[in-house]
Scaffold this active site. Structure first.
Site, mmCIF file in Angstrom:
data_model
loop_
_atom_site.group_PDB
_atom_site.id
_atom_site.type_symbol
_atom_site.label_atom_id
_atom_site.label_comp_id
_atom_site.label_asym_id
_atom_site.label_seq_id
_atom_site.Cartn_x
_atom_site.Cartn_y
_atom_site.Cartn_z
ATOM 1 N N ARG A 30 82.773 101.203 80.036
ATOM 2 C CA ARG A 30 81.590 102.005 80.345
ATOM 3 C C ARG A 30 81.308 101.930 81.848
ATOM 4 O O ARG A 30 81.129 100.847 82.405
ATOM 5 C CB ARG A 30 80.389 101.495 79.549
ATOM 6 C CG ARG A 30 79.145 102.352 79.711
ATOM 7 C CD ARG A 30 78.036 101.881 78.791
ATOM 8 N NE ARG A 30 78.284 102.250 77.400
ATOM 9 C CZ ARG A 30 78.556 101.403 76.420
ATOM 10 N NH1 ARG A 30 78.667 100.117 76.663
ATOM 11 N NH2 ARG A 30 78.753 101.823 75.180
ATOM 12 N N SER A 123 92.410 80.479 75.476
ATOM 13 C CA SER A 123 92.925 81.364 76.527
ATOM 14 C C SER A 123 91.853 81.613 77.562
ATOM 15 O O SER A 123 90.686 81.812 77.226
ATOM 16 C CB SER A 123 93.370 82.703 75.927
ATOM 17 O OG SER A 123 92.301 83.321 75.230
ATOM 18 N N LYS A 176 83.291 76.884 68.760
ATOM 19 C CA LYS A 176 83.737 76.081 69.902
ATOM 20 C C LYS A 176 82.929 76.420 71.148
ATOM 21 O O LYS A 176 82.779 75.579 72.050
ATOM 22 C CB LYS A 176 85.241 76.261 70.130
ATOM 23 C CG LYS A 176 85.683 77.680 70.459
ATOM 24 C CD LYS A 176 85.625 78.003 71.941
ATOM 25 C CE LYS A 176 85.887 79.468 72.201
ATOM 26 N NZ LYS A 176 85.821 79.797 73.641
ATOM 27 N N ARG A 240 83.014 79.891 80.661
ATOM 28 C CA ARG A 240 81.635 80.274 80.968
ATOM 29 C C ARG A 240 80.639 79.405 80.198
ATOM 30 O O ARG A 240 79.581 79.053 80.717
ATOM 31 C CB ARG A 240 81.418 81.755 80.631
ATOM 32 C CG ARG A 240 82.212 82.718 81.487
ATOM 33 C CD ARG A 240 81.778 84.141 81.231
ATOM 34 N NE ARG A 240 81.953 84.544 79.849
ATOM 35 C CZ ARG A 240 83.044 85.117 79.352
ATOM 36 N NH1 ARG A 240 84.059 85.371 80.139
ATOM 37 N NH2 ARG A 240 83.110 85.467 78.084
#
Length: 311
Positions: A30, A123, A176, A240
């Protein structure tokens, strides 16, 4: 088979880079106006990747990978369901919807098309984007379709392992993130690596307890999508969720524009745990902490003051 990836965030762009080395890919985002990916600065997409902000350009694709943030997936499916319904869909997001309590595959199943799959596991987008070896879980209830998707989406350095335990794969990837926030808090508060190891171990036991209560298989949580992803995200500031926890533990601010799926997942899981009488101390503490209902000191004390018991 032509692939379209819906969502040009870090993971979607990384998948476009990896799969674009093997054949044509359309990457939709977007407001995506060019080939520069904000979350992966310096990434050069192969010329085989068509970047677009026009969703109609994905209509010719035979396979759709949805790399839309988990908390936006339900709305995206509601808005574009007719365009998505007839093709194989692979969810590439992790978490539990805060409003419905559903995982990504359960949301996609409302469309009634081919059995959706989920791609999850340990990953970092930056590793996938530059072609570092990575192994992921691809879970689909239809094992024949899952085998087809596994062959189509694997590359020489992106190895997919197949499962039919969609619930286990989804919950491993979702839970997790909650534990990664908690691990970040532990390190940010200066409690040390031994405390982090204990948190990860007890957090894994909590993940397993919750997943088994929802009919997942224990061996799935012991694999890439559970234990593997837990190790990665609890031990690296590239995560993050871990970085968010670090900020909480240090009492520092965190970029509000950064998606932290573990925060919403903690709220959803804690709510489900209350209704089903599940013992989820880490998830409950993280939910209270991110909502500002307790302090870091109180969250730590709540866990350290739990009764001693047999492991």
């Amino acid at each position: 088979m032509k692939i379209a990836i819906l969502g040009s965030g870090a993971f979607g762009a990384a998948l476009a880079a990896a799969l674009g080395r093997e054949g044509p890919v359309v990457l939709w985002g977007r407001g995506q106006a060019g080939r520069e990916i904000r979350r992966l600065p310096g990434l050069v997409l192969p010329e085989t990747v068509t970047v677009t902000a026009d969703l109609a350009e994905t209509d010719s694709a035979d396979l759709l990978l949805l790399s839309v943030p988990m908390q936006a997936l339900g709305r995206f499916v509601a808005d574009h369901g007719a365009r998505l319904a007839s093709r194989p869909l692979v969810a590439c997001c992790k978490g539990v919807d805060l409003t419905t309590g559903l995982g990504p595959v359960e949301i996609l199943e409302t469309l009634g098309g081919p059995a959706p799959a989920v791609l999850t596991g340990p990953s970092f987008a930056a590793d996938i984007a530059i072609g570092l070896p990575t192994a992921l879980t691809l879970a689909c209830r239809d094992d024949m379709l899952g085998a087809h998707l596994q062959a189509r989406l694997s590359t020489p350095v992106l190895r997919l392992y197949r499962s039919t335990d969609v619930m286990g794969a989804e919950l491993g990837g979702a839970l997790k993130n909650v534990m990664a926030i908690a691990a970040g808090v532990v390190i940010g508060a200066g409690l040390g690596d031994s405390a982090r190891a204990a948190l990860m171990t007890r957090g894994y036991a909590e993940m397993l307890r919750f997943a088994l209560a929802r009919s997942a298989r224990a061996e799935t949580l012991a694999g890439l999508s559970g234990f593997g992803d837990l190790v990665l995200t609890c031990t690296s500031s590239q995560s993050r969720n871990f970085s968010f926890g670090l900020s909480l533990g240090r009492g520092e601010s965190f970029d509000p524009a950064t998606t932290v799926e573990g925060a919403a997942t903690a709220r959803a899981v804690a709510r489900i745990g209350r209704t089903q009488a599940l013992d989820l101390p880490v998830s409950t503490a993280v939910a209270a902490l991110v909502d500002g209902r307790i302090t870091v000191t109180e969250a730590i004390q709540s866990l350290l003051s739990r009764p001693l018991k047999q492991e």
